[in-house]
Design a protein around this motif. Structure first.
Motif, short mmCIF file in Angstrom:
data_model
loop_
_atom_site.label_atom_id
_atom_site.label_comp_id
_atom_site.label_asym_id
_atom_site.label_seq_id
_atom_site.Cartn_x
_atom_site.Cartn_y
_atom_site.Cartn_z
N ALA A 199 -89.74 -66.15 -108.21
CA ALA A 199 -90.41 -65.06 -108.91
C ALA A 199 -90.13 -65.18 -110.39
O ALA A 199 -89.21 -65.89 -110.81
CB ALA A 199 -89.91 -63.72 -108.39
N LEU A 200 -90.93 -64.47 -111.20
CA LEU A 200 -90.68 -64.46 -112.65
C LEU A 200 -90.05 -63.13 -113.05
O LEU A 200 -88.87 -62.92 -112.84
CB LEU A 200 -91.96 -64.75 -113.43
N GLU A 201 -90.85 -62.17 -113.59
CA GLU A 201 -90.24 -60.98 -114.21
C GLU A 201 -89.66 -59.99 -113.21
O GLU A 201 -88.83 -59.16 -113.57
CB GLU A 201 -91.27 -60.28 -115.12
N ILE A 202 -90.06 -60.08 -111.93
CA ILE A 202 -89.53 -59.17 -110.91
C ILE A 202 -89.51 -59.90 -109.56
O ILE A 202 -90.47 -60.61 -109.23
CB ILE A 202 -90.38 -57.86 -110.83
N THR A 203 -88.43 -59.76 -108.83
CA THR A 203 -88.34 -60.44 -107.53
C THR A 203 -89.15 -59.70 -106.48
O THR A 203 -89.39 -58.49 -106.59
CB THR A 203 -86.88 -60.54 -107.06
N ASP A 204 -89.54 -60.43 -105.46
CA ASP A 204 -90.35 -59.83 -104.40
C ASP A 204 -89.58 -58.74 -103.66
O ASP A 204 -90.16 -57.73 -103.26
CB ASP A 204 -90.80 -60.92 -103.41
N SER A 205 -88.26 -58.93 -103.49
CA SER A 205 -87.46 -57.93 -102.75
C SER A 205 -87.48 -56.58 -103.47
O SER A 205 -87.58 -55.53 -102.84
CB SER A 205 -86.03 -58.41 -102.54
N VAL A 206 -87.41 -56.60 -104.81
CA VAL A 206 -87.46 -55.35 -105.58
C VAL A 206 -88.89 -54.81 -105.59
O VAL A 206 -89.12 -53.61 -105.39
CB VAL A 206 -86.94 -55.53 -107.03
N PHE A 207 -89.86 -55.69 -105.81
CA PHE A 207 -91.27 -55.29 -105.90
C PHE A 207 -91.73 -54.60 -104.61
O PHE A 207 -92.51 -53.65 -104.65
CB PHE A 207 -92.13 -56.52 -106.17
N GLN A 208 -91.23 -55.07 -103.47
CA GLN A 208 -91.65 -54.51 -102.18
C GLN A 208 -90.75 -53.36 -101.71
O GLN A 208 -90.99 -52.77 -100.66
CB GLN A 208 -91.63 -55.61 -101.09
N SER A 209 -89.75 -53.02 -102.50
CA SER A 209 -88.78 -51.99 -102.08
C SER A 209 -89.33 -50.58 -102.24
O SER A 209 -90.33 -50.37 -102.94
CB SER A 209 -87.49 -52.11 -102.90
N ASP A 210 -88.67 -49.62 -101.62
CA ASP A 210 -89.08 -48.21 -101.72
C ASP A 210 -88.89 -47.67 -103.14
O ASP A 210 -89.51 -46.67 -103.51
CB ASP A 210 -88.27 -47.35 -100.74
N GLN A 211 -88.02 -48.32 -103.91
CA GLN A 211 -87.77 -47.86 -105.28
C GLN A 211 -88.91 -48.22 -106.23
O GLN A 211 -89.05 -47.62 -107.29
CB GLN A 211 -86.45 -48.45 -105.80
N ALA A 212 -89.71 -49.22 -105.85
CA ALA A 212 -90.82 -49.66 -106.70
C ALA A 212 -92.03 -48.76 -106.46
O ALA A 212 -92.55 -48.69 -105.36
CB ALA A 212 -91.16 -51.11 -106.39
#
Length: 339
Positions: free
Chosen positions: A294-307
């Motif tokens: 990933a570049l500016e944001i990882t997939d784990s964060v992007f797909q998380s409930d916090q996103a």
């Protein structure tokens, strides 16, 4: 009586905290009306020109649906559809469009272009993005924050990445106007321009917002209620991708950086599109070349409930609808609300 009637929406600094808060609150109200299937044709019979020098998913879709919901007719005019700036000057184009359309949206490169459209067209002009500012995005972003936290003043928003682009400029200035603390985490060569910082500092002195510009990503995100990032290379920017990626990798929003906020309720925002995986042709090429996931944001964060990136993206339409309705609709908005 309408405080906003006939005004253009070119950049955030043209509006006070009270005015920006009104636009945010009205956007939330319009979102509720749509959810309840209550018609709100404030622009019935109006015609809207949508000028696009730069390609777009959210801005074009948002303006089109917003115009239709408000009872207006939107007409898309891409860079190959009219003589704009090519065989006809911006001023001449503005006068022609202003004689036929009731409002004009512009998304492109130079801030001067959108300013000239407003000066010569005689109708409200809305900035859908320029190299300097992204004001319609801001109403959606701070609307998302308000929906999540209930109020804005005193929140802390941290932007990490390219700190000199239009989104970083707009977040810094809009947060300062609204009393939201803004932290920018970026390498020294990619920090906000002195002119933008000067505007933000003046606004922060009035609102009480705290501003922090630092190259220390951990210090930037500490106590953040929201983390925000954007693509590392802006549309049309000619840069060395190799150098830029190495410069900005320490500012990637990943699980480790998210933990450094020391807050469990921190949300994550991104104006999109995002290179969080290899499912785009450009993303796949860049990531494969640099052996990254990933570049500016990882997939784990992007797909998380916090996103809340898709709530934020959907809010673009309600925000744009608010801006169009108050500047072109015959609404009752007393002046004394903004005294």
């Amino acid at each position: 009586m309408n405080h906003f009637y006939g005004k253009s929406f070119l950049k955030e600094t043209d509006f006070s905290a009270a005015e920006l808060n009104y636009l945010i609150d009205f956007a939330i109200h319009l979102k509720d009306l749509k959810k309840q299937h209550i018609a709100h044709h404030y622009l019935d019979g109006k015609n809207i020109a949508l000028l696009f020098e730069k390609a777009s998913t959210r801005t074009r879709s948002a303006f089109t649906v917003a115009a239709n919901d408000l009872g207006a007719h939107p007409e898309f005019l891409g860079k190959n559809d009219i003589q704009f700036g090519n065989k006809e000057s911006v001023a001449d184009t503005a006068k022609v469009l202003g004689s036929m359309f009731d409002g004009i949206e512009f998304r492109g490169f130079k801030q001067k272009t959108v300013s000239d459209l407003a000066e010569y067209s005689g109708v409200p002009v809305w900035n859908g993005l320029t190299d300097d500012w992204h004001p319609t995005q801001m109403i959606a972003d701070f609307m998302t924050l308000k929906e999540q936290f209930g109020s804005l003043k005193g929140l802390t928003l941290t932007y990490v990445g390219d700190g000199r682009n239009n989104v970083a400029n707009s977040l810094l200035v809009t947060g300062a106007i609204l009393g939201v603390n803004v932290h920018i985490g970026a390498p020294k060569g990619l920090q906000p321009a002195a002119s933008v910082l000067e505007i933000a500092k003046k606004e922060a002195a009035k609102s009480g917002a705290e501003l922090l510009i630092t190259d220390d990503a951990g210090a930037a995100v500490k106590n953040a209620d929201a983390l925000y990032t954007d693509v590392w290379v802006s549309m049309g920017e000619d840069v060395d991708y190799d150098k830029r990626i190495k410069q900005l990798l320490p500012y990637q929003i990943n699980d480790e950086l998210l933990l450094k906020t020391e807050k469990k309720e921190t949300i994550v925002l991104h104006c999109l599109p995002a290179f969080h995986d290899t499912k785009t042709t450009i993303g796949a090429k860049l990531l494969n070349e640099h052996e990254l996931d990933a570049l500016e944001i990882t997939d784990s964060v992007f797909q998380s409930d916090q996103a809340l990136v898709f709530q934020e993206a959907g809010n673009r339409m309600h925000a744009i609808k608010s801006i169009m309705a108050v500047t072109l609709g015959n609404l009752f908005i007393p002046e004394n609300l903004f005294a």
